[in-house]
Design an enzyme around this catalytic site. Structure first.
Site, PDB file in Angstrom:
ATOM      1  N   TYR A 186      -3.027  -0.559   9.832  1.00  0.00           N
ATOM      2  CA  TYR A 186      -2.936  -0.919   8.411  1.00  0.00           C
ATOM      3  C   TYR A 186      -1.531  -0.631   7.862  1.00  0.00           C
ATOM      4  O   TYR A 186      -0.931  -1.475   7.188  1.00  0.00           O
ATOM      5  CB  TYR A 186      -3.994  -0.136   7.631  1.00  0.00           C
ATOM      6  CG  TYR A 186      -4.095  -0.498   6.166  1.00  0.00           C
ATOM      7  CD1 TYR A 186      -4.642  -1.714   5.763  1.00  0.00           C
ATOM      8  CD2 TYR A 186      -3.653   0.382   5.182  1.00  0.00           C
ATOM      9  CE1 TYR A 186      -4.734  -2.041   4.415  1.00  0.00           C
ATOM     10  CE2 TYR A 186      -3.752   0.069   3.836  1.00  0.00           C
ATOM     11  CZ  TYR A 186      -4.291  -1.149   3.458  1.00  0.00           C
ATOM     12  OH  TYR A 186      -4.389  -1.464   2.123  1.00  0.00           O
ATOM     13  N   SER A 237       0.846  -1.190   0.000  1.00  0.00           N
ATOM     14  CA  SER A 237       0.000   0.000   0.000  1.00  0.00           C
ATOM     15  C   SER A 237       0.882   1.241   0.000  1.00  0.00           C
ATOM     16  O   SER A 237       1.982   1.235   0.564  1.00  0.00           O
ATOM     17  CB  SER A 237      -0.883   0.030   1.248  1.00  0.00           C
ATOM     18  OG  SER A 237      -1.457   1.321   1.405  1.00  0.00           O
TER      19      SER A 237
END
Ligand code: NDP
Length: 246
Positions: free
Chosen positions: A155, A141
């Site tokens: 995350y 990501s």
């Protein structure tokens, strides 16, 4: 386009979103494709049908990445069905938003099991089957490279761990002619992060291009790394993020 004729790819979380786009792109490039999913069998079978319509063989396997036996079973099912495995794409992942103080221990464990432990387990299960020219591509990501706003501790932690997995595996599998790479998407229009969601304009504002990406734009980068043209790229991180981390 690099041909992937005769290759077999396994894409985790290939029933929708980025994973489905990767599965379809690898099939378009000539690969036979297996995909895993957690619960959405209808959407998984729809992807299988599209791949079959391209004249390729596809297989959908229900396997929760948090379940080690299911991961082993998924890799075994692919090898049994196709007799080989050339490309592993660690795509399945879950999101989390919120301040660190509000994170329950169960939530931490569940997210790390899917976003960190599962890619590790898939790589461990797949590695013995990969031959010279094999590929592992993991989906990270942009938040592993630039955390532009608060609320992303869990995350971002999980996705940053993929850098260690990628580089260490590149060293371990390089002598066997297997490459291992990491793709960092920016905001991509999927169920996880819809382009018309509440925070979409906020996220768009952090990109240089001022827009969301499409799943197919991430799939193109994966196809490059998985294909013959990517053969000298390993241990690398490729941002496909519209300039989010620039
Ligand atoms: P989606 O939520 O749209 O799709 C997730 C896919 O993963 C589905 O196929 C889902 O299966 C599967 N999946 C989820 N949990 C599990 C599990 N425990 N075991 C097996 N499969 C599972 O996500 P995206 O396509 O948006 O994201 C794909 C990857 O890209 C993720 O790793 C995500 O973190 C990353 N990413 C996404 C970004 C974005 O903006 N969309 C940005 C940066 C990274 P099922 O259909 O059965 O639920």
């Amino acid at each position: 386009m690099t041909t992937m004729n005769g290759k077999v790819a396994l894409v985790t979380g290939g029933s929708r979103g980025i994973g489905a786009a990767i599965a379809l792109r690898l099939a378009e490039d000539g690969a036979d494709v297996a995909l895993t999913y957690r619960g959405g069998s209808e959407r998984a079978e729809a992807v299988v049908a599209k791949i079959a319509a391209m004249g390729r063989t596809a297989l959908a396997v229900r396997a929760d990445g948090a379940d080690e036996a299911a991961v082993r079973g998924a890799v075994a099912a692919v090898v049994e069905r196709f007799g080989r495995l050339d490309v592993l794409v660690n795509n399945a992942g879950v999101g989390a938003v919120g301040p660190i103080g509000g994170t329950a221990v169960e939530e931490i464990d569940t997210l790390l099991a899917v976003n960190v432990r599962a890619p590790y387990l898939y790589a461990r299960a797949a590695a013995p089957h990969l031959a010279e020219g094999g590929r592992i591509v993991t989906i990270g990501s942009c938040l592993a490279q630039r955390v532009a706003f608060p609320g992303a501790v869990l995350y971002a932690t999980s996705k940053a761990a993929m850098t260690g997995l990628t580089k260490a595996l590149a060293r371990e599998l390089g002598p066997r002619g297997i490459t291992v790479n990491l793709v960092h998407p920016g905001p991509i229009d999927t169920d996880m992060n819809p382009a018309d969601g509440d925070s979409a304009d906020f996220q768009r504002g952090f990109t240089a291009l001022g827009r969301y990406g499409a799943p197919a734009e991430v799939a193109g980068a994966v196809a490059y790394l998985a294909g013959e043209d990517g053969r000298y790229v390993t241990g690398a991180e490729l941002a496909v993020d519209g300039g989010f981390a620039a």
